[in-house]
Motif scaffolding. Structure first.
Motif, PDB file in Angstrom:
ATOM      1  N   TYR A  12      61.563  30.798  71.392  1.00 39.42           N
ATOM      2  CA  TYR A  12      61.166  29.867  70.174  1.00 39.42           C
ATOM      3  C   TYR A  12      59.448  30.238  70.014  1.00 39.42           C
ATOM      4  CZ  TYR A  12      65.630  27.932  70.709  1.00 39.42           C
ATOM      5  OH  TYR A  12      67.043  27.560  70.729  1.00 39.42           O
ATOM      6  N   ASN A  13      59.158  31.366  70.039  1.00 38.17           N
ATOM      7  CA  ASN A  13      57.768  31.916  69.824  1.00 38.17           C
ATOM      8  C   ASN A  13      56.979  31.426  70.746  1.00 38.17           C
ATOM      9  OD1 ASN A  13      57.198  33.745  68.248  1.00 38.17           O
ATOM     10  ND2 ASN A  13      56.215  32.533  66.603  1.00 38.17           N
ATOM     11  N   HIS A  14      57.568  30.846  72.020  1.00 39.46           N
ATOM     12  CA  HIS A  14      56.496  30.353  73.182  1.00 39.46           C
ATOM     13  C   HIS A  14      56.369  31.689  74.040  1.00 39.46           C
ATOM     14  CE1 HIS A  14      56.178  26.160  72.240  1.00 39.46           C
ATOM     15  NE2 HIS A  14      57.413  26.144  72.180  1.00 39.46           N
ATOM     16  N   MET A  15      54.906  31.803  74.357  1.00 46.59           N
ATOM     17  CA  MET A  15      54.472  33.086  74.955  1.00 46.59           C
ATOM     18  C   MET A  15      54.013  32.879  76.434  1.00 46.59           C
ATOM     19  SD  MET A  15      55.144  35.700  73.271  1.00 46.59           S
ATOM     20  CE  MET A  15      55.814  36.399  71.614  1.00 46.59           C
ATOM     21  N   ALA A  16      53.453  31.516  76.594  1.00 41.92           N
ATOM     22  CA  ALA A  16      52.633  31.419  77.719  1.00 41.92           C
ATOM     23  C   ALA A  16      53.622  30.483  78.887  1.00 41.92           C
ATOM     24  CB  ALA A  16      51.242  30.784  77.459  1.00 41.92           C
ATOM     25  N   SER A  17      53.260  30.495  80.284  1.00 46.62           N
ATOM     26  CA  SER A  17      54.014  29.910  80.901  1.00 46.62           C
ATOM     27  C   SER A  17      53.590  28.335  81.426  1.00 46.62           C
ATOM     28  CB  SER A  17      54.365  30.508  82.423  1.00 46.62           C
ATOM     29  OG  SER A  17      53.024  30.985  82.980  1.00 46.62           O
ATOM     30  N   ASN A  18      52.058  28.308  80.815  1.00 42.87           N
ATOM     31  CA  ASN A  18      51.477  26.989  81.061  1.00 42.87           C
ATOM     32  C   ASN A  18      51.570  25.823  80.162  1.00 42.87           C
ATOM     33  OD1 ASN A  18      49.972  28.265  79.455  1.00 42.87           O
ATOM     34  ND2 ASN A  18      48.027  27.447  79.709  1.00 42.87           N
ATOM     35  N   PHE A  19      52.855  25.856  79.715  1.00 39.97           N
ATOM     36  CA  PHE A  19      53.183  24.850  78.629  1.00 39.97           C
ATOM     37  C   PHE A  19      52.849  23.517  79.118  1.00 39.97           C
ATOM     38  CE2 PHE A  19      56.475  22.389  75.883  1.00 39.97           C
ATOM     39  CZ  PHE A  19      55.695  22.751  74.754  1.00 39.97           C
ATOM     40  N   CYS A  35      54.935  35.861  81.082  1.00 38.56           N
ATOM     41  CA  CYS A  35      53.851  35.125  80.618  1.00 38.56           C
ATOM     42  C   CYS A  35      52.811  35.909  80.139  1.00 38.56           C
ATOM     43  CB  CYS A  35      53.428  34.073  81.668  1.00 38.56           C
ATOM     44  SG  CYS A  35      51.843  33.256  81.089  1.00 38.56           S
ATOM     45  N   LEU A  36      52.491  36.081  78.779  1.00 45.48           N
ATOM     46  CA  LEU A  36      51.603  36.888  78.021  1.00 45.48           C
ATOM     47  C   LEU A  36      50.172  36.613  78.569  1.00 45.48           C
ATOM     48  CD1 LEU A  36      51.603  39.081  76.245  1.00 45.48           C
ATOM     49  CD2 LEU A  36      50.822  37.322  74.430  1.00 45.48           C
ATOM     50  N   ARG A  37      49.913  35.506  79.049  1.00 49.13           N
ATOM     51  CA  ARG A  37      48.375  35.369  79.658  1.00 49.13           C
ATOM     52  C   ARG A  37      48.150  36.039  80.863  1.00 49.13           C
ATOM     53  NH1 ARG A  37      46.338  30.908  82.721  1.00 49.13           N
ATOM     54  NH2 ARG A  37      48.707  30.174  82.976  1.00 49.13           N
ATOM     55  N   TYR A  38      49.256  35.799  81.780  1.00 54.69           N
ATOM     56  CA  TYR A  38      49.237  36.473  83.201  1.00 54.69           C
ATOM     57  C   TYR A  38      49.041  38.076  82.851  1.00 54.69           C
ATOM     58  CZ  TYR A  38      50.010  32.329  85.913  1.00 54.69           C
ATOM     59  OH  TYR A  38      49.725  30.977  86.312  1.00 54.69           O
ATOM     60  N   LEU A  39      50.062  38.393  81.869  1.00 55.24           N
ATOM     61  CA  LEU A  39      50.159  39.873  81.517  1.00 55.24           C
ATOM     62  C   LEU A  39      48.765  40.394  81.052  1.00 55.24           C
ATOM     63  CD1 LEU A  39      52.540  42.044  81.416  1.00 55.24           C
ATOM     64  CD2 LEU A  39      52.560  41.597  79.116  1.00 55.24           C
ATOM     65  N   ALA A  40      48.184  39.801  80.270  1.00 53.34           N
ATOM     66  CA  ALA A  40      46.864  40.248  79.830  1.00 53.34           C
ATOM     67  C   ALA A  40      45.780  40.461  80.764  1.00 53.34           C
ATOM     68  CB  ALA A  40      46.335  39.274  78.736  1.00 53.34           C
ATOM     69  N   GLU A  41      45.891  39.228  81.898  1.00 56.83           N
ATOM     70  CA  GLU A  41      45.077  39.254  83.060  1.00 56.83           C
ATOM     71  C   GLU A  41      45.248  40.565  83.905  1.00 56.83           C
ATOM     72  OE1 GLU A  41      45.480  35.632  84.859  1.00 56.83           O
ATOM     73  OE2 GLU A  41      44.223  34.439  83.387  1.00 56.83           O
ATOM     74  N   GLU A  42      46.629  40.888  84.175  1.00 60.50           N
ATOM     75  CA  GLU A  42      46.974  42.145  84.882  1.00 60.50           C
ATOM     76  C   GLU A  42      46.496  43.343  84.369  1.00 60.50           C
ATOM     77  OE1 GLU A  42      50.883  42.547  86.504  1.00 60.50           O
ATOM     78  OE2 GLU A  42      51.257  40.230  85.952  1.00 60.50           O
ATOM     79  N   LEU A  98      47.221  43.678  72.410  1.00 55.57           N
ATOM     80  CA  LEU A  98      48.304  43.164  73.182  1.00 55.57           C
ATOM     81  C   LEU A  98      49.060  42.003  72.745  1.00 55.57           C
ATOM     82  CD1 LEU A  98      49.970  43.784  76.015  1.00 55.57           C
ATOM     83  CD2 LEU A  98      48.354  42.194  76.845  1.00 55.57           C
ATOM     84  N   TYR A  99      48.472  41.126  72.230  1.00 57.82           N
ATOM     85  CA  TYR A  99      48.850  39.756  71.802  1.00 57.82           C
ATOM     86  C   TYR A  99      49.595  40.280  70.459  1.00 57.82           C
ATOM     87  CZ  TYR A  99      47.412  36.244  75.177  1.00 57.82           C
ATOM     88  OH  TYR A  99      47.180  35.758  76.207  1.00 57.82           O
ATOM     89  N   THR A 100      49.046  40.785  69.540  1.00 57.16           N
ATOM     90  CA  THR A 100      49.681  41.118  68.278  1.00 57.16           C
ATOM     91  C   THR A 100      50.947  41.855  68.691  1.00 57.16           C
ATOM     92  OG1 THR A 100      47.374  41.451  67.504  1.00 57.16           O
ATOM     93  CG2 THR A 100      49.166  42.168  66.098  1.00 57.16           C
ATOM     94  N   ALA A 101      51.102  42.854  69.464  1.00 53.54           N
ATOM     95  CA  ALA A 101      51.857  43.761  69.767  1.00 53.54           C
ATOM     96  C   ALA A 101      53.177  42.507  70.323  1.00 53.54           C
ATOM     97  CB  ALA A 101      51.820  44.951  70.753  1.00 53.54           C
TER      98      ALA A 101
END
Length: 766
Positions: free
Chosen positions: A555-562, A479-486, A507-510
């Protein structure tokens, strides 16, 4: 723009009568109708009512009943109260409102004492038949209301302290009415309806509980405190709490019945203490009975508001704890017992699987039989996921605000229209590696699929190990959201808020970069800011979160809180017992399935609306592209860039086709060139047909979870008790649903420009 609109039927000049069931009915007077909505101001409404009935605006109060409850009058005193009244009656065309004139009047004839505020009781003011009728002496009169006449011609009272408490009056002697003097500041009007809750000897009640409640209301209405001398299941003896006061009442059960009858009563009060306004007789159960109906409509009714409302309505000053406990009891009465809900879990799980065949509902307990975890997946969800959804699941957690806390674990899919579709959920005591592992084991058992799945989830809490172990051959996208928080949490350097924001953006752009060169360019930008951040990213396994290297199909989904929006009902519901919590989620699933099934029945397109829109956007770009036709099945497409399209492998060098699942503009150009339709190259998950299959099954209701009485009880029946992780004292912390700012603004000193402090704590020497 006005919202709810109703017709207020305003009634004045009549009076309330108590029916046999305790409900109040309004008799007599006149009525007028006023059209109001939730935008009307209270002062404007009150002015219009006063003008309509030609009465003094300062001496009137406006009251109403809650729908379905005609035992408790609710007072309207401000704009918020008026809006609540309109909301309560939103489903009705009219609402009855009662205009009460707050004037001091004599109470109707009664053989019982009146308000304690007058300090005059019937026995004190009664006429002695043998007394000479020529002088008046020692009558206690409330001088705050000198206008009130004594109805009967009192001529003689020689010594009120020696009058017998029970006086047999002759028919030619008019009874003396009790002096009723209600001070709106000391004794609220809400308690007046209980003046005659106790009428005297011979009065009967259906149970001891009913008698106690009536006694409590009577004491509140007459403003005195009492204490029990005897109090059991068949008799109750009570005396006034004031030392030396002779007021006393005794009630006991009538033989061969369950009825409670008042056998003896001394209605005389001689105590002259301060008016009782504290909550001595306002027990938790009484408070619960008063606020229950209001709590049903406003679940977040706060204890401090309860304190204010009880003070305003009944003149009783509660403390915060009394209000809080009363609210807890009222919630339990409305929602059911937490303890009973846990004990019903075995039967509840059995009912889920019987009413919804193909579902899985299971639970475990700890060694001491206390609750550990519960897993639920309905057949409609399992069938819908396997028949119509992509092999993609989002794993997330949400704290439960309940008496025993806990965490909700969820697995959510994305339907063909890119909306959340709940697959399974679990209630666990705590979020831990072991509980996530157990959840995934149950999920695998419920799905029974050999197709490789892609999971979007946090990499912490043991998920990385559990996913690879339970679902072999699957893919785990971090999950990109958790990754950024870390990332922000682990950075040790002193960076400004702006710098951290830029690093998160990079980070998100990468992560979204489709090609390795896009990824490298972004992390090089981070490296120029902080080599520590750069090294952290390299070691964070980009192959599990960067599009350029990820092997699964997300399918281009990045966050787990869907699925956070769907499960937000868990946060919105106010501390429900576990079985009701599950039923709330079930009810929301029913609503979701019915709504989307009805919407899709009107679709005429091949793909779902959102996918049709995405395909059209890509099709618009085709006119500027040039396709070079080769001898084989690989095509070169020229535009702003040169891309290679392999039509058989559904692959384009721009990576757009692989990342989204839909043909990119380059692929559409090739498909058109070879005379085929782009729809033939879209996954079946995006079609209206598959979407219809997703919502084709229904979630059936679960019967009442009350355990039936069985003659032969199996000795192996599991007993479930509540967990021990009770909610700690104090206000619970809240966790907002959805993405949050991952970077908190850091203090910067305006004097030295340093970070981590402000000017008042700056140590810089001037």
């Amino acid at each position: 723009m006005a919202g709810t609109r109703i017709i207020a039927i305003c009634q004045s000049g009549g009076g309330f009568e108590t029916d046999e069931d305790g409900s109040l009915s309004y008799q007599g007077g006149e009525a007028h109708a006023i059209d109001i909505d939730d935008q009307v101001k209270f002062d404007d409404f009150k002015n219009e009512v006063a003008e309509m009935f030609n009465c003094n605006i300062n001496s009137m109060s406006i009251k109403y009943f809650l729908p379905g409850n005609r035992k408790t009058l609710i007072t309207i005193s401000n704009d918020k109260d008026l809006r609540r009244m309109v909301k309560f009656h939103g489903n009705s065309a009219t609402a009855d409102m009662y205009i009460i004139m707050e004037e001091v009047v004599a109470q109707e004839v009664s053989n019982m004492p009146g308000s304690r505020s007058s300090r005059t009781t019937l026995s004190e003011a009664a006429v002695s038949v043998d007394a000479p009728l020529d002088v008046v002496d020692d009558i206690v009169v409330d001088t705050t209301h000198p206008d009130i006449p004594l109805i009967a011609p009192l001529n003689v009272i020689t010594d009120i302290n020696h009058i017998e408490p029970h006086v047999d009056m002759q028919s030619d002697v008019s009874p003396i009415l009790p002096l009723i003097c209600f001070d709106s500041e000391k004794h609220a009007k809400g308690a007046q309806q209980w003046q005659n809750a106790i009428t005297g000897e011979g009065q009967r009640f259906s149970s001891v509980h009913e008698f106690r409640e009536a006694l409590r209301k009577y004491a509140i209405a007459h403003q005195f405190a009492f204490k029990y001398k005897k109090n059991d299941s068949h008799r109750v003896t009570v005396k006034c709490k004031a030392e030396g006061c002779p007021w006393r009442i005794h009630a006991s059960r009538l033989s061969t019945t369950q009825l409670i009858c008042i056998k003896k009563m001394n209605p005389t009060h001689t105590c002259e203490g301060a008016v009782v306004t504290t909550g001595h007789q306002a027990t938790r159960s009484w408070v619960a009975s008063i606020i229950k109906e209001k709590l049903r409509v406003f679940p977040d009714y706060k204890p401090k508001d309860i304190v204010n409302d009880i003070k305003q309505e009944f003149g009783i000053q509660l403390n915060y704890f009394q209000a809080w406990r009363g609210k807890e009891i009222a919630k339990e009465q409305l929602q059911g017992s937490y303890k009973e809900a846990y004990s019903q879990l075995p039967y509840f799980c059995k009912q889920i699987m019987e009413t919804n065949p193909g579902s899985l509902a299971t639970f475990t307990t700890k060694e001491d039989s206390s609750f550990h975890r519960l897993f639920v997946s309905f057949h409609a969800s399992l069938f819908g996921f396997q028949q119509g959804c992509r092999p993609l699941l989002f794993l997330d957690s949400l704290p439960i605000k309940s008496k025993y806390q806990g965490t909700l674990l969820s697995a959510t899919a994305a339907d063909g229209n890119d909306a959340a579709f709940p697959v399974a959920f679990a209630v666990v005591d705590v979020e831990s590696n072991d509980n996530w592992h157990w959840f995934l084991l149950q999920l695998k058992s419920a799905l029974s699929t050999s197709i490789p799945l892609t999971f979007i989830a946090d990499r912490q809490k043991g998920l990385r190990e559990s996913i690879s172990e339970v679902f072999e051959g699957s893919y785990h996208g971090f999950c990109l959201r958790y990754l950024a928080e870390e990332l922000i949490k682990d950075l040790k350097g002193q960076f400004s808020h702006e710098v951290k924001r830029l690093m998160v953006e990079d980070l998100y752009t990468a992560a979204y970069g489709a090609r390795p060169e896009n990824f490298e360019q972004c992390i090089d930008s981070i490296k120029s800011i902080s080599s520590e951040a750069y090294n952290w990213i390299i070691q964070s396994e980009p192959q599990n979160w960067a599009n350029a290297y990820f092997q699964g199909a997300r399918y281009n989904h990045m966050a787990s809180n869907f699925g956070a929006h769907f499960y937000s009902c868990v946060s919105d519901t106010q501390e429900l017992p576990i079985t009701q919590l599950v039923d709330v989620i079930r009810g929301k699933m029913v609503e979701l399935i019915c709504t989307r099934r009805a919407e899709s029945s009107r679709w005429l397109s091949k793909l779902t609306p959102s996918m049709e829109e995405k395909l059209k956007k890509e099709s618009v770009k085709v006119h500027s592209l040039q396709v070079l036709v080769p001898a084989g099945r690989t095509f070169e497409v020229r535009g702003e860039s040169v891309e290679i399209v392999d039509i058989d492998r559904w692959d384009c060098s721009c990576k757009g086709w692989q990342l989204t699942g839909l043909p990119c503009s380059h692929a559409i150009a090739v498909i058109s060139c070879i005379g085929q339709s782009p729809y033939d190259y879209c996954p079946r998950y995006f079609t209206t047909e598959s979407y219809t299959l997703t919502y084709s099954e229904s979630v059936h209701p679960i019967p009442s979870s009350e355990i039936p009485v069985e003659k032969d009880v199996c000795p192996a029946t599991v007993t479930v008790t509540p967990p021990f992780n009770r909610r700690p004292p104090g206000r619970p912390t809240t966790k907002k649903v959805g993405s949050q700012d991952m970077v908190k603004r850091q203090l910067q000193c305006s004097r030295c420009k340093g970070l981590g402090h402000n000017k008042s704590t700056c140590k810089e020497v001037l």
